[in-house]
Design an enzyme around this catalytic site. Structure first.
Site, PDB file in Angstrom:
ATOM      1  N   ASN A   1      26.032  15.023 -25.513  1.00 27.74           N
ATOM      2  CA  ASN A   1      26.862  14.444 -24.069  1.00 27.74           C
ATOM      3  C   ASN A   1      26.309  14.970 -22.463  1.00 27.74           C
ATOM      4  O   ASN A   1      27.048  14.248 -21.150  1.00 27.74           O
ATOM      5  CB  ASN A   1      28.230  14.192 -24.514  1.00 27.74           C
ATOM      6  CG  ASN A   1      29.047  13.669 -23.029  1.00 27.74           C
ATOM      7  OD1 ASN A   1      28.859  13.146 -22.538  1.00 27.74           O
ATOM      8  ND2 ASN A   1      29.980  14.674 -22.630  1.00 27.74           N
TER       9      ASN A   1
ATOM     10  N   SER B   1      21.552   6.563 -21.593  1.00 28.25           N
ATOM     11  CA  SER B   1      22.164   5.803 -20.262  1.00 28.25           C
ATOM     12  C   SER B   1      21.413   4.903 -20.361  1.00 28.25           C
ATOM     13  O   SER B   1      19.951   4.750 -20.554  1.00 28.25           O
ATOM     14  CB  SER B   1      21.894   6.794 -19.311  1.00 28.25           C
ATOM     15  OG  SER B   1      21.729   6.148 -18.643  1.00 28.25           O
TER      16      SER B   1
ATOM     17  N   TYR C   1      16.563  11.741 -13.673  1.00 28.43           N
ATOM     18  CA  TYR C   1      17.048  11.773 -14.533  1.00 28.43           C
ATOM     19  C   TYR C   1      16.864  10.585 -15.496  1.00 28.43           C
ATOM     20  O   TYR C   1      17.268  10.589 -16.559  1.00 28.43           O
ATOM     21  CB  TYR C   1      18.895  11.049 -14.265  1.00 28.43           C
ATOM     22  CG  TYR C   1      20.155  11.013 -14.910  1.00 28.43           C
ATOM     23  CD1 TYR C   1      20.518  11.141 -15.258  1.00 28.43           C
ATOM     24  CD2 TYR C   1      20.315   9.829 -15.008  1.00 28.43           C
ATOM     25  CE1 TYR C   1      21.857  11.127 -15.853  1.00 28.43           C
ATOM     26  CE2 TYR C   1      21.494   9.065 -15.892  1.00 28.43           C
ATOM     27  CZ  TYR C   1      22.663  10.112 -16.396  1.00 28.43           C
ATOM     28  OH  TYR C   1      23.243   9.473 -16.766  1.00 28.43           O
ATOM     29  N   ALA C   2      16.513   9.609 -15.289  1.00 28.38           N
ATOM     30  CA  ALA C   2      15.356   8.479 -15.775  1.00 28.38           C
ATOM     31  C   ALA C   2      15.143   8.676 -17.324  1.00 28.38           C
ATOM     32  O   ALA C   2      15.090   8.408 -17.620  1.00 28.38           O
ATOM     33  CB  ALA C   2      15.302   7.176 -14.692  1.00 28.38           C
TER      34      ALA C   2
ATOM     35  N   LYS D   1      16.690  10.698 -19.599  1.00 28.20           N
ATOM     36  CA  LYS D   1      17.499   9.774 -20.400  1.00 28.20           C
ATOM     37  C   LYS D   1      16.596   8.995 -21.173  1.00 28.20           C
ATOM     38  O   LYS D   1      17.215   8.867 -22.281  1.00 28.20           O
ATOM     39  CB  LYS D   1      18.693   9.136 -19.423  1.00 28.20           C
ATOM     40  CG  LYS D   1      19.354  10.113 -19.395  1.00 28.20           C
ATOM     41  CD  LYS D   1      20.216  10.452 -20.295  1.00 28.20           C
ATOM     42  CE  LYS D   1      21.784  11.475 -19.320  1.00 28.20           C
ATOM     43  NZ  LYS D   1      22.391  11.868 -20.529  1.00 28.20           N
TER      44      LYS D   1
END
Length: 259
Positions: A87, A139, A160-161, A164
């Site tokens: 997580n 995400s 981040y994208a 993920k």
């Protein structure tokens, strides 16, 4: 799930804390692995944990040797590791054309590389015991490219994208490789939930705009409740999901940019 042992990375706050609480309520012993000792202490106090239902470990999961030692310690103490929830994560929203290593590396190292470290460290014990569950938290930004103006750019979430999205593909790969040893590997792609990260890198005005935009994007027209997300994770940790592996479940209120 009674008497099973679950590791939750980043379990001291936000989504991780909600997952930890749900798994404790289900009867598991939860090992909260978090880099923030204050968050660990506060979470254990919140759960009234006395060592019977939860344990805290301060851990930087971006350090491979530390992760290996941690997994060995948990397995030695309890004799088994039944569940791993990957997580822990961070964001560093920066316009793509301005991003340098300081904006890219910390995000990819924690949000993707550390998932690899933790999964590899724990999987060896799950393989030996011929069973286990790994749940990765990705995400909705790992499945699409909705506008993200927090950093002054629609592409401000590139690191981040990308990380993920990598988690989703890593999930599929691990599910195939570990399946013969009765290990289920699945992924959750959350939509918009209010967590401490919501305001961590935004001004109050940006937070309000972010909430409005993300709420409008969901067909249910509201943010998610962390208990709703923890419930889906709980399912993936239970015997009810024994024939489910390699999947990404979107817990996003029906994100219209993905439908």
């Amino acid at each position: 799930m009674d008497k099973k042992v679950a590791i939750v990375t980043g379990g001291g706050s936000g989504i991780g804390q909600a997952i930890s609480e749900r798994l404790i309520r289900n009867g598991m012993h939860v090992v909260i692995a978090d880099i923030n000792q204050a968050n660990i202490d506060a979470t254990l106090a919140k759960f009234n944990a006395d060592g019977e239902n939860a344990t805290g470990y301060r851990l930087d999961i971006t350090q491979r040797d530390a992760v290996l030692a941690f997994a060995a310690s948990v397995n030695e103490k309890f004799g088994h590791i039944d569940v791993l929830i990957n997580n822990a994560g961070i964001t560093r929203y920066t316009p793509f054309y301005e991003a340098d290593d300081s904006a890219w590396d910390p995000v990819v190292n924690l949000d993707l590389k550390a998932v690899f470290y933790c999964s590899q460290a724990v999987a060896r014990y799950m393989v030996a015991q011929k069973g286990g569950k790994i749940v990765n938290i990705s995400s909705s930004l790992g499945t699409g490219t909705s506008p993200h103006h927090t950093a002054g750019s629609p592409g401000g979430s590139a690191a981040y994208a990308s990380a993920k999205a990598g988690v989703i593909q890593l999930t599929k790969t691990l599910a195939r490789e570990l399946g013969p040893d009765n290990i289920n590997v699945n992924c959750i792609a959350p939509g918009f939930f209010l967590t401490p990260m919501t305001g961590a890198t935004r001004s109050p005005e940006q937070v309000a705009d972010h909430i409005r935009a993300r709420t409008e994007m969901a067909v249910l027209k509201r943010p998610g409740n962390l208990k709703e997300l923890a419930g889906v994770v709980s399912f993936l940790c239970s015997e009810d999901s024994d024939f489910v592996t390699g999947h990404t479940i979107h817990v996003d209120g029906g994100r219209s940019d993905r439908m």
